[in-house]
Structure formats: C-alpha cells, structure tokens
Design an enzyme around this catalytic site. Structure first.
Site, mmCIF file in Angstrom:
data_model
loop_
_atom_site.group_PDB
_atom_site.id
_atom_site.type_symbol
_atom_site.label_atom_id
_atom_site.label_comp_id
_atom_site.label_asym_id
_atom_site.label_seq_id
_atom_site.Cartn_x
_atom_site.Cartn_y
_atom_site.Cartn_z
ATOM 1 N N GLY A 185 3.192 -27.872 5.319
ATOM 2 C CA GLY A 185 4.113 -26.827 5.458
ATOM 3 C C GLY A 185 3.443 -25.764 6.095
ATOM 4 C CB SER A 186 4.864 -23.183 7.971
ATOM 5 O OG SER A 186 5.298 -23.925 9.345
ATOM 6 N N GLY A 187 2.672 -21.534 6.896
ATOM 7 C CA GLY A 187 2.066 -20.424 6.186
ATOM 8 C C GLY A 187 0.284 -20.593 6.049
ATOM 9 C CG HIS A 188 -1.022 -23.625 4.953
ATOM 10 N ND1 HIS A 188 -1.290 -22.910 3.837
ATOM 11 C CD2 HIS A 188 -0.052 -24.775 4.809
ATOM 12 C CE1 HIS A 188 -0.398 -23.662 2.952
ATOM 13 N NE2 HIS A 188 0.037 -24.730 3.399
ATOM 14 C CE LYS A 234 -2.346 -28.856 4.194
ATOM 15 N NZ LYS A 234 -1.623 -29.292 5.570
ATOM 16 C CG ASP A 248 1.793 -32.312 3.101
ATOM 17 O OD1 ASP A 248 2.097 -31.889 2.021
ATOM 18 O OD2 ASP A 248 1.368 -31.702 3.954
ATOM 19 C CG HIS A 303 0.670 -24.883 -0.970
ATOM 20 N ND1 HIS A 303 -0.331 -25.898 -1.191
ATOM 21 C CD2 HIS A 303 1.305 -25.312 0.117
ATOM 22 C CE1 HIS A 303 -0.153 -26.807 -0.033
ATOM 23 N NE2 HIS A 303 0.880 -26.458 0.756
#
Ligand SMILES: Nc1ncnc2c1ncn2[C@@H]1O[C@H](COP(=O)(O)OP(=O)(O)O)[C@@H](O)[C@H]1O
Ligand SMILES: Nc1ncnc2c1ncn2[C@@H]1O[C@H](COP(=O)(O)OP(=O)(O)O)[C@@H](O)[C@H]1O
Ligand SMILES: [Mg+2]
Ligand SMILES: [Mg+2]
Ligand SMILES: [Mg+2]
Ligand SMILES: [Mg+2]
Lengths: 333, 210, 333, 210
Positions: free
Chosen positions: C54-57, C105, C110, C219
């Site tokens: 996911g994006s945001g990391h 991860k 994922d 998250h």
C-alpha cells in the site's frame, strides 16, 4: 504536548548527542559550549564554513556538516539563535588559516550573535566573511521590517558555498558564491498546522480545520495571512507566483526546484506539490535542471511546505553536483 | 537607601525571580507575535546570572552589571541576548567603578543601556520593541533625577512606571523590527515581549531598593 | 482533514508522477498499471528485486528503487496492497532471465496479491522466490493471528538483499540473504498520534492528549495497548525490551540500530530515542556497528517511531555497506 | 423470476450501488479494527465492474461473475480483492455456461465461493472474517434449496438474511485472521468490515430478483 523527549530543557543536548553517536564517522560533537564540527576539521588550506541558528529545523544545520558542505554547525536552543560563546570556538576550530565564512539566516538574533562572534574571531586573527541569507519573499515591505528571513535557500547556499570551499576557492570567493546563490534564490512557505515548541508546551498558533497560513517562516510564527484550505495545485500556484515574479523567471531560465517539507508533512504530499511546480515552471518556459524534495529545513513537526527556486548558471550547477557527504545530503562521496 | 553593589546583586536576583514568575506570560506574548521563546530565554539567562553571582560577590554595581552582561550574552541567545547583553555592558561602562550610584548617574546608565540597544538593534521608538520601554524610562529617570537632589527610590520608581506604560503602549503598534515585523499589520493588538521583560527588569530595581 | 493533495482519489498517481519527475535519472514510472522500475532495468544477468505494498509509507518502496536495492516498486492505493495486474508486469519488466525475488510484507492482502502475481509470472516462465518480512514483535500469539507484520525490517531486507543481487548472487542466494535478514531483525513501534487516510478523511484512531499507542504497525491501526504518555527514555526502553528479548541480544553481539520516524515526528526526537537505545544496547554488551535514523518507512503523517535491531554478521555488514543509489538511500554510488 | 444473465448484471450493478451507499460505513468499520480502506476498496472495485459491464453484456451469469472476478482482482487490492476475486471466480466456474441458475445450482455456487475464500485466506468460522457471513449464507441457501423445488427468491433471501445475521454475529468475536487480528482482544466489540460487505453483496442479489 506529546513529544518523544525527556525534558524540554534537555531536548537540544540529548538530540545532538544522539546525532553525534549516529554519525561519529562524520562529525565531532563538542558539548559545552555546544557545536558540531566536521571530523577532519580544520581541513588544511580550505576556507571553513560555519552556520548555525536555533534548533528545531533539523536536519539543518548539523545534518549538513561534512565533506563538501559545512565545517561546523552551532545549534541554539529551540528557535533561539546560538550565542557568541558557541559560535566563536566553532569558528576557531574550523579555521585552517584560510579564514571562515559564516552563513547566517537573516533574523535579528542570528545576525547579532554571529556579528559579535565574528568580531571576537577577528580579534583573535581569524578573517571572517558573513553571507546573509534572506530568501523569503513572504516578507513584503522589507524596508519596514527586520528584512526578509533566511529560509529554504539556506540549504542551497550551504551546499553550493560548501562545494566552492571544497574546490579551494579563497575566502572572498566562497563568500561571493554564497551571495550569488542567495541573490538567485527565493522561497515561500505554507503551514497547514502549527508546531509546539517544547518549552512552551503549546501550539505556536491556532488554526481552524479549514484554514492555512500563507507566508510562514520556520519558527512556528504565523504567516502574512490566513486563507481557507485549498487543494495542492492551488497552494503551489500561490506559493510559486511571488517566487517566480521576484526572480523574474521566464523562458529559457534553468532552475533548481526545491520542495521542502516543514517536518510533519508526508513525502507523498511534497511530490504532489513538486509535480505541480514543474508544470508551472514548464508553462513559463523554464527548465527544472536539478531538484530537491524532502524535509531539509523544518519547523519541528509543523505540517506544510516551502518552495524554493534557484536560478542556475553553469558554475552553480557544477557546484551543486559536486560531491557532498553529510548526514542529510550525500552524493558523489 | 543607596544603590551599591548589594543593591545591584539584590536587583539581579529579583530579575531572575521575576523572569521565572513571568516566564509563561512572556512565552505567551512571544507566541502571539514571535516564536514562543522569550520567557524561556530570559529565565535561562537570569538563572545563569544568579549562578554566576553565587560564585563570588562583585565589588561594585558596575562589576555586577558587567558580569550580567557577559552571562546574558552567552546564555540567552536570540535577539534578546545580545541586546540585553549590550544594554547591561553599556550601563556598566557608564557606571565605571563607583561604589555607589547617585540618581543622575543611574539615569545616565539607563540612557547608555538604551543607546546600546539602539546601536545594536537599530530600532526607533514606535517600532514595537524593547526600545519602547527603555526610552520613556530614560526620559522619566532623567526628569526625576533632574537637579541631582532627587530621591534615588523616586528615580527607580519613575523609570519602572514609565517602562511599564511604554510596554503597554506597544499593544496597538505595528512591529517594524524583530520577528514580530514579519507579521505586518497582524502584529498590532499584542504587547511586545521584550518591552514587557524590560519593564520587569526596571520594576525589580525598585524592589531591590525598597 | 488538512493535506497537500488535490483529490483523495488521485493522491497516489500524482505523487508517483511527481516522484518520477524528480528522479527521472533513477527510475521509470509506468502509469497504467502503475509501477516504478529502475531506469536501467532489466539489469543483464542480475536477479530482479520487486517489492510493493500500500502507499502511505513513503519513501518505501519507490524511494528504494535503484542500483543496489530494488529493481521495481509497486504502489497500491493508500494502505491497500497493489494488485496482481500491477505486480506481474513489474516482475516481467525486471526479469533479465535470472529470476525475480518478491519482497513481501506479511499482510494478508500483500501476501495474496503477490502470490497470485508470482503464479502468473511462473506461468510466463519467470522464476520467482518470495521473501516474507515479518519482523514486528508487537504481534504476540502470532499463531492465532495473521502472523507478525512486516514493518521497519523491510527497509533492511530490501537494502541487503539488493546488495546481494547487485554483487551477482543467484536467485536462491538473494532470497536466502533476504530471509537471513528477516530472521535476524525485530521491530517495535509507538504512535503519539494517529494518521488520516485521505479517502477516509478522518483520523485513524482517537488518542487522548496524554496517551500513546504501543505496538502499532504502519497502517494507522491501533496498537496492542494504550498507555499514559512517558518520556523518551521510558518509551525507548519499552520498545527495545521485547525486540532484544526476541532476538536474544547479549554481550558480544554486533547490531544495526534503526530508529525510524512514522512520518510526523521531528528528526531531533528520533535522535533522542536513538541516544537512549545506544545506551541500552551498550549496557547489554552489544555493539552498535551501523545505524539508520530517519523517516524510512512511515504511516503518512503519524507521530511516533519504531526501533529495529538487526543482528549483524560480517557478510550482512558488508552488504549493508555496499553501494546504493536510490532516491531515499544513497552511499558509495 | 429466473436467475439469468440480465439478473446477474442487475445484481452486480446493485452491488456497486450498495458499495457506494455504504462506502463510509465500511470505512468506519475498517477504521475501528483495520486500516480504513475497505469501503474505498469495494467502491472502487465495483465501480470498475460497472464500467466493464458497460462495455458489453455477458451472455451467461457465469460470464458476468467471471468478469467481476477478474475486475475485482485487478482493482480492489488489499485482502478483499483476491478473496472476493477468488469467490466470484469459483462461483463462475461452478455455474459453468448455463444460461439460467436453479436454486440448487445457486446454493452450490455460493458454497464454491465460500470455499474459494477459505482456500485463499485459511480462515475458519469464528475468526471474524467474511467467512462468518458466507458460511451461514451457504448453509441457509442449501437448506432453502433443499429438494430442488424451492422458489429461487426464497433461496436468495435466505442467503442474504443469514449473511446479515452472520455479520452481526462477528461483533463480539476476537479476530484471528486479517488485519484486525493484530488488535487481539481489542478487536472484540466491532463488526468485521468484510462480513458486512459480504452481506451487502448477498442482499443485492435479492434486490436484483425482486
Ligand atoms: N532590532 C531590535 N531592536 C530592539 N529590540 C528588538 C529588536 N529585535 C527584537 N527586539 C526585542 O527582542 C524581543 C524578542 O526577544 P526573543 O524572543 O528572546 O528573541 P527572538 O526574536 O530572536 O526569538 C522582542 O520582543 C523585542 O522587544
Ligand atoms: N484470511 C482471511 N480470510 C478471510 N477473510 C479475510 C482474511 N483476511 C481478511 N479478510 C477479510 O478482509 C476484510 C478486510 O478487507 P480490506 O480492508 O479491503 O483489506 P485490508 O485488510 O488488506 O486492508 C476483513 O474485514 C475480512 O473480512
Ligand atoms: Mg527565538
Ligand atoms: Mg522569540
Ligand atoms: Mg488495507
Ligand atoms: Mg482494510
């Protein structure tokens, strides 16, 4: 106030100690009075570069100590410029005989404290030149104020003047490169939220959920005006417009575009701003030759960003590309 | 009542007490139009002065003020550090090594302090800085000292009251120097923190003589 | 919600576009389906390394694409793992014939999406090995859960496996180095504040002004438990204790210490945590041989940090030191 | 009422409507024990299904479900994408290319979907996942379809009601699979978002037949 700290009074000391431990290959930390020097300082024959200012802007300045950039950084208390009794020994420690350049952000406190230290250093036989950074176009009517503040452009001045010193330029040469960068860079910032100075324990200003501050500096001070929240493209246009106007950027200009996070804004948002800024510059006929995107000069955990544009010439580009090896900026070395 | 070294030491200790007591208030003032550090800076600086004074008692008022100047210069930082440092240094110089200060000498020391602030900071009266506390204080002290026969306490009181009024009078001003100037019109409606701390310092001088 | 974005739906696309523009010397961005590849991919004879999530990391994962680290990064929506139709072409694009390692991860989404992509890639004749990262000691009773999460250790796995691929290790070799890193790294995190997922528009959890969440992931999910705010040293001890216990770190151990910011915490605070962590490790008789301090795997603008400890051996140290040239991590190249 | 391709298309469109309508609610559920994306993921996925269906009408229910499976797989991401993708794919396979679905075939398609979810996600009933909606739905559909003569609408209704009850029944459970499991005991007292979206999907099947 929620912070990963032990005691507001020990924030700077403990943080710098941690920094010194993490980067023992690059820097030496002197604790009392506190300053950070390049491991191999003084570098024989090289002009020394010293910068400093209040803490809370990390990685500025300690993160820029190392090959190709600063020889020493002098951290004050949070948002409080350091004192001459710190700046002086830092200056002496990095003087190899070629003299020392002070890079000073234009705030009354920084100017006065560095001025005193420079006088004292001169009295000890060290030649000092001062490069004053004042790139903040948010300060209008600068005749009737303390003048424009030194903000994002500081990072670029430190990198490029540092490269000039590293290649062997003499004292006046390094200072004049620094001044050329300052003359060709402009910055404008926005805050989406305030920050909390540890010893104050309270948010530096209050902003409604749908308001942003335009024209902020890097000390959690309010900006020139407050407007309703806009989208990223709108904010980018609003920040860039006075920057480009003041620099008179137009067709054929080559620039370095620096989108800087204020500390609490995710990188992903900075790239959204960067994307729009590239579009705007392209529309003006300018070329983005070099870029820097990230948290490089911050105001604690403030959310927001600043946009800096530096007009490049071949020499500035070459100096920008020159090797640098510091904790926060590294390439080619 | 004579203004001697003991008075000076008491004054500086009372300054430290005042800064500790008003630390939050000064931070609040600086938060509104600056960067929230003035109270912290002044508190840190005067605590250091107290520590220095604890190491050995100065022999003259001038020596006490010079020690204060050097300590503030090296511990306060920011704009206030060099400005107050210069102020105390110039006052010390003006007093020389006299053991006791008469009213006229005190008024002139205040004038020297103010001139030092102006020399360093280039602010004019009305720029919404500490100069707006010092300038009326100097005028009031000189007026009170006029003739040379005045009561020294009256001079101290006159200076303190004028400084306090001067600080209050910064409220409506638009800042033209220091950090508050970046705010432009938005700086109006707030008291200048440095003017406020200056008033505290001059009020402490009264307390030390009372 | 205050963010520098245009539209929650376009956050990832615009941010990746900006990233691609800023780092055009390093990466190529493919937009539909979206993935980021190393400019010179596929590198002849080299095992390809693909990661994603996911994006945001950010800077994870796109910030780690380049020489000595990843060949491709596959960004999903914010906090949502990417889909096989992104992962598959990324895998094919970086396969030089030597096969591809997926660094995944350990989250259900994922795992499932990469699993499908790996199957499809195998069907197209590409050999794929998967390294599952699950370093989060906050997840207890992992038999009764989805298992431990992949958090801070991911950055170290990507760097070190990337170096193994760069030096020419074969497919099984690269995968086994990645697994060795994973087996020797443990992480624990704390949140001082939540984050706001753009499309949700609301803080991911509510935390009182004097509370912190211990054992958070990346998250914005709440952690294992909530405790009253403590000072930095106390929090550091609390995070390190289970990490060191699980790794059984003791006298004579050499470690890499990684203090990671969750996105909204100033660097100065991370160094305060780092300082204490070094003390604790020293007291145990362990040596901090390598360090990493900064925002390397984040949860949007969350305030907090994670501490990872990796037990080093000579080979892992050598691979850590090997040249890397990506947007977010660079040395020796 | 027959369950043919037109019904399937209507069903899938109603799914999309339901996801849009309950987007915020599903995000809220996921916010409590997950990462706030489930509603967004499902909404994005079913909007893409609608777009795909707009490109050309599938000839059989199985074809419609296969197209849905592939679209969800490539647009949803996260845990729900592959799980729902597999569910719709297995259901499509179970239905083959029959033009119309009888009650027994529908119950078996639901069972195949559920088995697909379990095969991919390894969750057992009671683990607080979408399986807790699908398992009672399969049982109820099979029971309703038993004998082969049952009304197809009754089967759809039975499945939807059982799924809804199953979703509600996840409230007190402690999660053992998926992201909520990281919360341990703190996951109790919240509804599983995937179970909730599963109930919406099975309720939409009723709407399409009504
Ligand atoms: N140029 C100046 N001349 C006189 N006083 C000044 C000047 N600039 C700032 N000051 C005084 O300094 C005060 C601020 O001090 P402080 O907050 O400690 O420093 P800083 O502004 O560097 O944070 C102001 O309130 C003002 O009274
Ligand atoms: N192993 C599993 N088996 C079955 N269902 C699962 C499993 N893991 C997660 N789920 C379902 O997926 C839902 C979460 O979906 P979503 O939020 O879209 O994905 P993510 O958890 O990756 O963010 C959960 O509410 C649960 O119903
Ligand atoms: Mg200050
Ligand atoms: Mg201040
Ligand atoms: Mg998710
Ligand atoms: Mg989710």
């Amino acid at each position: 106030m929620k912070k990963l700290i032990n005691d507001p009074k020990s924030v700077v000391a403990e943080s710098v100690q941690g920094f010194g431990l993490a980067h023992a290959d690059l820097v030496t930390v002197t604790e009392d009075p506190m300053y950070i020097t390049r491991k191999d300082a003084p570098v024989s024959g090289k002009v020394g570069l010293v910068s400093g200012g209040g803490s809370g802007h990390e990685p500025l300045h300690a993160g820029y100590v190392g090959k190709g950039m600063l020889d020493a950084a002098v951290p004050g208390a949070v948002f409080t410029s350091p004192t001459p009794d710190q700046i002086l020994p830092a200056t002496l420690a990095v003087n190899s005989g070629a003299g020392v350049v002070h890079i000073v952000k234009n705030y009354t406190g920084d100017v006065l404290n560095f001025e005193t230290a420079a006088e004292l250093a001169e009295a000890e036989g060290v030649s000092v030149r001062t490069v004053l950074v004042n790139d903040d176009v948010a300060v209008e009517d600068s005749l009737y104020t303390a003048g424009r503040r030194g903000v994002g452009g500081t990072v670029l001045v430190e990198k490029i003047a540092g490269a000039a010193a590293e290649r062997g330029d003499d004292l006046d040469g390094v200072a004049s490169i620094g001044e050329r960068v300052n003359a060709n860079v402009r910055t404008m910032g926005v805050a989406l939220s305030a920050c909390t100075v540890p010893h104050a324990g309270q948010s530096s200003f209050d902003l409604a959920d749908d308001e942003i501050e335009i024209g902020i500096g890097i000390h959690g001070e309010p900006g020139r005006h407050r407007i309703p929240l806009e989208n990223a493209d709108g904010i980018t246009d609003r920040l860039l417009e006075p920057v480009l106007a003041d620099l008179d950027i137009g067709s054929g200009d080559k620039v370095l575009l620096f989108v800087n996070g204020m500390g609490g804004t995710p990188q992903s948002e900075l790239y959204i701003v960067y994307r729009r800024a590239v579009q705007v510059l392209k529309d003006k006929g300018a070329t983005v030759e070099r870029s820097l995107v990230g948290n490089y000069i911050t105001a604690l955990e403030m959310q927001g960003c600043s946009i800096s544009v530096l007009r490049l010439d071949d020499e500035l580009t070459e100096l920008w590309d020159a090797p640098v090896h510091t904790a926060a900026l590294r390439w080619g070395a | 009542m004579v203004l001697d070294a003991a008075w000076a030491v008491k004054w500086l200790n009372l300054c430290a007490e005042a800064m500790a007591e008003h630390r939050v208030e000064l931070i609040e003032l600086d938060r509104a139009i600056g960067d929230s550090d003035h109270g912290e800076n002044m508190d840190r600086g005067f605590q250091a002065v107290v520590a220095k004074l604890g190491e050995g008692t100065p022999e003259t008022p001038g020596a006490a003020l010079k020690l204060t100047a050097m300590t503030l210069m090296s511990k306060v930082g920011g704009a206030a550090g060099p400005l107050y440092g210069t102020a105390f240094l110039r006052a010390a110089t003006s007093l020389g090594d006299s053991a006791e200060i008469d009213p006229g000498a005190w008024a002139e020391a205040l004038a020297a302090a103010r001139d030092g602030i102006v020399a360093r900071g280039k602010a004019e009266p009305g720029d919404k800085t500490m100069v707006d506390a010092w300038t009326p204080a100097v005028d009031a002290a000189r007026a009170a000292a006029d003739g040379g026969s005045a009561d020294v306490l009256a001079v101290l009181v006159a200076a303190a009251e004028a400084a306090e009024a001067g600080a209050v009078a910064t409220d409506p001003l638009v800042a033209r120097k220091g950090r508050a100037s970046y705010l432009g019109e938005r700086s109006a409606g707030h008291r200048d923190p440095g003017a406020a701390s200056s008033a505290l310092i001059l009020r402490a001088a009264v307390g030390a003589a009372a």
